[in-house]
Design an enzyme around this catalytic site. Sequence first.
Site, short mmCIF file in Angstrom:
data_model
loop_
_atom_site.label_atom_id
_atom_site.label_comp_id
_atom_site.label_asym_id
_atom_site.label_seq_id
_atom_site.Cartn_x
_atom_site.Cartn_y
_atom_site.Cartn_z
N ALA A 131 0.85 -1.20 0.00
CA ALA A 131 0.00 0.00 0.00
C ALA A 131 0.88 1.24 0.00
CB ALA A 131 -0.87 -0.01 1.25
N GLY A 168 0.72 -5.17 0.90
CA GLY A 168 -0.35 -5.29 -0.09
C GLY A 168 0.16 -5.90 -1.39
N GLU A 187 -0.04 -9.49 -0.83
CA GLU A 187 -1.47 -9.85 -0.76
C GLU A 187 -2.07 -9.91 -2.17
OE1 GLU A 187 -2.22 -6.73 2.23
OE2 GLU A 187 -3.25 -8.30 3.35
N GLU A 224 3.40 -5.31 7.58
CA GLU A 224 2.42 -4.35 8.11
C GLU A 224 2.57 -4.10 9.60
OE1 GLU A 224 1.82 -6.63 5.87
OE2 GLU A 224 0.36 -5.95 4.38
C1 LIG Z 1 -12.11 3.73 10.20
C2 LIG Z 1 -10.95 3.23 9.46
C3 LIG Z 1 -11.21 1.89 8.84
C4 LIG Z 1 -9.93 1.45 8.34
C5 LIG Z 1 -10.03 0.30 7.46
C6 LIG Z 1 -8.96 0.47 6.50
C7 LIG Z 1 -8.91 -0.69 5.62
C8 LIG Z 1 -7.83 -0.43 4.67
C9 LIG Z 1 -7.51 -1.71 4.02
C10 LIG Z 1 -6.23 -1.49 3.35
C11 LIG Z 1 -5.45 -2.68 3.53
C12 LIG Z 1 -4.11 -2.31 3.17
C13 LIG Z 1 -3.22 -3.34 3.66
C14 LIG Z 1 -1.94 -3.09 3.06
O1 LIG Z 1 -1.84 -3.22 1.88
C15 LIG Z 1 -0.92 -2.68 3.97
C16 LIG Z 1 0.40 -2.40 3.35
O2 LIG Z 1 0.77 -2.79 2.29
S1 LIG Z 1 1.33 -1.43 4.30
C17 LIG Z 1 2.80 -1.26 3.37
C18 LIG Z 1 3.63 -2.47 3.44
N1 LIG Z 1 4.87 -2.23 2.80
C19 LIG Z 1 5.98 -1.92 3.47
O3 LIG Z 1 6.00 -1.86 4.65
C20 LIG Z 1 7.19 -1.66 2.64
C21 LIG Z 1 7.83 -0.42 3.10
N2 LIG Z 1 9.01 -0.14 2.33
C22 LIG Z 1 10.20 -0.71 2.58
O4 LIG Z 1 10.36 -1.56 3.43
C23 LIG Z 1 11.36 -0.25 1.77
O5 LIG Z 1 11.09 1.04 1.32
C24 LIG Z 1 11.65 -1.16 0.55
C25 LIG Z 1 12.18 -2.51 1.04
C26 LIG Z 1 10.40 -1.36 -0.27
C27 LIG Z 1 12.71 -0.48 -0.34
O6 LIG Z 1 13.84 -0.17 0.44
P1 LIG Z 1 15.02 0.76 -0.14
O7 LIG Z 1 15.40 0.27 -1.47
O8 LIG Z 1 16.05 0.84 0.93
O9 LIG Z 1 14.37 2.19 -0.39
P2 LIG Z 1 13.73 3.19 0.67
O10 LIG Z 1 13.24 2.48 1.85
O11 LIG Z 1 14.65 4.33 0.88
O12 LIG Z 1 12.43 3.69 -0.12
C28 LIG Z 1 12.56 4.50 -1.28
C29 LIG Z 1 11.45 5.51 -1.24
O13 LIG Z 1 10.20 4.83 -1.39
C30 LIG Z 1 9.33 5.17 -0.35
N3 LIG Z 1 8.46 4.02 -0.06
C31 LIG Z 1 8.86 2.77 0.13
N4 LIG Z 1 7.81 1.98 0.34
C32 LIG Z 1 6.72 2.74 0.27
C33 LIG Z 1 5.33 2.51 0.41
N5 LIG Z 1 4.84 1.29 0.61
N6 LIG Z 1 4.52 3.56 0.28
C34 LIG Z 1 4.98 4.80 0.04
N7 LIG Z 1 6.29 5.09 -0.10
C35 LIG Z 1 7.14 4.07 0.02
C36 LIG Z 1 10.23 5.53 0.80
O14 LIG Z 1 9.56 6.32 1.74
C37 LIG Z 1 11.37 6.24 0.08
O15 LIG Z 1 10.96 7.54 -0.19
P3 LIG Z 1 11.43 8.78 0.70
O16 LIG Z 1 10.93 9.96 -0.01
O17 LIG Z 1 12.92 8.66 0.83
O18 LIG Z 1 10.76 8.61 2.06
#
Ligand SMILES: CCCCCCCCCCCCCC(=O)CC(=O)SCCNC(=O)CCNC(=O)[C@H](O)C(C)(C)COP(=O)(O)OP(=O)(O)OC[C@H]1O[C@@H](n2cnc3c(N)ncnc32)[C@H](O)[C@@H]1OP(=O)(O)O
Length: 719
Positions: A61, A100, A103, A123
């Site tokens: 996500a 996600g 998923e 997550e």
């Molecule tokens: C009343 C309320 C009711 C609520 C109900 C709500 C229901 C909603 C249902 C929705 C269900 C959603 C479930 C879901 O899908 C949850 C998720 O997916 S959460 C996200 C999970 N993903 C992660 O945790 C991955 C996070 N990222 C990383 O671990 C690393 O970035 C990665 C290994 C991918 C890459 O590492 P690396 O090469 O070292 O690069 P950087 O870490 O420096 O990242 C580069 C750049 O990219 C940005 N970024 C990375 N991942 C994300 C992301 N998922 N979303 C947005 N941005 C991301 C990162 O911030 C860096 O950018 P900067 O500008 O430097 O910050």
Amino acid sequence: MAQYTRVSGFVGLITLQNPPVNALSAPVRQGIVDTVQRALSDPEVKSVVICGQNGIFCGGADIKEFGTDMFGPPLIPMIHAIEAANKPVVAAIEGIALGGGLELALGCHYRIAHSKARLGLPEVTLGLLPAAGGSQRLPRLIGVPAALNLITTGRHVTAAEALQLGIVDQVTDHNTVDAAVKFALRVGGQSLDARRISTYPCPQQPDLDALFEDVMQKVRQSARGAIAPVACVQAVRAAATLPYTQGMEREKELMATLFTSGQARALQYCFFAQRAVGRWKMPNGARWDTSKPRPVHKAAVIGLGTMGRGITVALAQTGLSVIAVESQEKQLMEAKQAVSGMLERGAKRRGVAPVLDRISYSQDIQAVADVDLVIEAVFEDMALKTKVFRQLSAVCKPGTLLCTNTSALDVDQLASETPNPELVVGMHFFAPAHVMKLLEVVYGSRSSPEAVATAMQLGKKMGKASVAVGNCRGFVGNRMLKLYLEQASFLLEEGATPELVDGALEEFGFPMGVFRMSDLSGLDVGWRIRKGEGLVEPGMASGQSARIRQGRRYSPLGDLLYEQGRFGLKTSRGWYQYDKPGSRVARSDPWVHSFLEEYRARHGLVARNIDHQEVLERCLYAMINEGFHILEDGIAAGPEDIDVIYVFGFGWPRHRGGPMFYADMVGLAKVMEKLEHYHQAHPDVPYLQPSNLLRKLVASGSPPIHTWGEVIKKLHSQL
Ligand SMILES: CCCCCCCCCCCCCC(=O)CC(=O)SCCNC(=O)CCNC(=O)[C@H](O)C(C)(C)COP(=O)(O)OP(=O)(O)OC[C@H]1O[C@@H](n2cnc3c(N)ncnc32)[C@H](O)[C@@H]1OP(=O)(O)O
Ligand SMILES: NC(=O)C1=CN([C@@H]2O[C@H](COP(=O)(O)OP(=O)(O)OC[C@H]3O[C@@H](n4cnc5c(N)ncnc54)[C@H](O)[C@@H]3O)[C@@H](O)[C@H]2O)C=CC1
């Protein structure tokens, strides 16, 4: 966005496009919905492949969307539509499939991964659970124990492990998209009845209750007070005990609680803060994107005590050649053994060969002549460090970076002892240096941007959260820690016990309270620091003026314990007692309780009842107030820097975001009001007086943390 093309005649190829990690933003979700619909309604298309552009499947996500008004198609129905499709859908996983992203892949009928890909459901690290069906599909696919492990830790697995667990169907060393397209052609037209994971029964597990109880206990212990790991266990339990549709209801219910929680906000703040500190800047305008780091292939470490040994291990494990120098022969022998042991144990854990041959040992400082960078880790003594820096300047080749691991001494003073002060920076590691994930890179007034960039890059390569900070006594971490420790001692004088103080801090989420931590690191360490500051006055400790030093309140309690030979774990006695030296099990010590009573009686102090709330407010707010001073002084560039330092170096519970984030959550006006209250009660503790910056922020209506920078700028411009 998602691009659609038809390949090999019969395969609809959907490519996710959202650099850098193809996160599932609203336009990407819309793109997937549209292109899947297009592929399914095209009679020529027999099967579908989903991949990501630039060799990255999907990072999950879009975390930046959380906490905003989310729009666009929701993930769950999108993934259901893919799973329900009557044409096979194959996920071609390159790079990463996280959250996600995984998923989405679990909703596909087949998954093919590149051998270098990493997969996971992280997550929980963002205060959430895999709520797009991940908590319900993964246990059905790989069984409850393995799913619990992945979901509650958020760890990433390699493609090989994913294959072994049954998460992916095939791993390739070649072009993954080509392999997936070939695979899709082969399975086109085959029945999909056995490929929809949501229809699988959850594999039976003996002693299900005992398993869940055991895991629940473990997650509660490992992240005290964190709610997401608990919710993750509850969601997997729903998968194991309920039909899929009811399990999905439970998943949604649990996610609704997490999604808007303060803990999720804190953890997501930490995620971005960790990345923001990499974009460092110095008050003179030098910054990360305009400063070029130098290559470092060969490094030296001077002084192989506690810190030097860990630093040597960390450098060698990063792939550098290391010259390790120690002046004492006995220490050198011991260090050699200790370093080899650490490298061997580390290599065994990671299943690789130990890199013993990257290190050469010497008693002679001349051995460092051709290194690119030196890290000095001799005793915390300015005269000694000065001598070492002068020697290094004479011995090292021109351009060698000279770094000091000092905990608190003046980096500018050290630099001024060398002909090239621009090459001097602090590289402040935390013990044990090969384990702890924090590095403070301390720039002096004359450090060159290149030197800072080099130290920051080396820290990153070593896997450390590296934070650039200015030069002052104790830098950021130890400057704040000092007040935290002092408040804890004052609380003992006023009636608390070590158990009460530690209990409050551990309940807050610290892995260890302040007194257990002090026993672990050694009461002799703190004593030496206070002695260096001219605070320890032997023979004065029981006199009338014992509780005032340098014009303000002082607690000699730590000095008195030190004088009794109670150094903590190493002597089996400190604030607690231990069965034997080195034992980690702290037991209450009646001696300490009577000692405290006698101490209070001697000083005419009347013990009063102190509750957990006061312990937290006194210890944490004092530290937070110092954090505001640090921001005001420009020693840290922003609150994120301070918070990363505390989360990675001092065990601050990540789900509480760090001290400055915590202050924002509690409310700045409340923090200020409490500080004023405690300062009134303790006027001999000047640092309880709210800082200028805190007052300014409150006067400006307590703006959110990401806007504090503007108030700080204004404050600086008025000076
Ligand atoms: C009343 C309320 C009711 C609520 C109900 C709500 C229901 C909603 C249902 C929705 C269900 C959603 C479930 C879901 O899908 C949850 C998720 O997916 S959460 C996200 C999970 N993903 C992660 O945790 C991955 C996070 N990222 C990383 O671990 C690393 O970035 C990665 C290994 C991918 C890459 O590492 P690396 O090469 O070292 O690069 P950087 O870490 O420096 O990242 C580069 C750049 O990219 C940005 N970024 C990375 N991942 C994300 C992301 N998922 N979303 C947005 N941005 C991301 C990162 O911030 C860096 O950018 P900067 O500008 O430097 O910050
Ligand atoms: N111990 C800790 O938790 C931390 C310590 N530091 C800092 O790291 C530095 C080292 O601390 P420790 O490792 O704890 O000290 P230590 O006392 O364990 O080791 C210092 C070593 O330096 C050696 N040494 C002294 N003079 C030398 C010389 N001229 N040439 C070569 N070796 C020499 C000593 O023989 C000793 O082995 C200090 O500045 C300390 O403040 C920083 C972070 C944490």
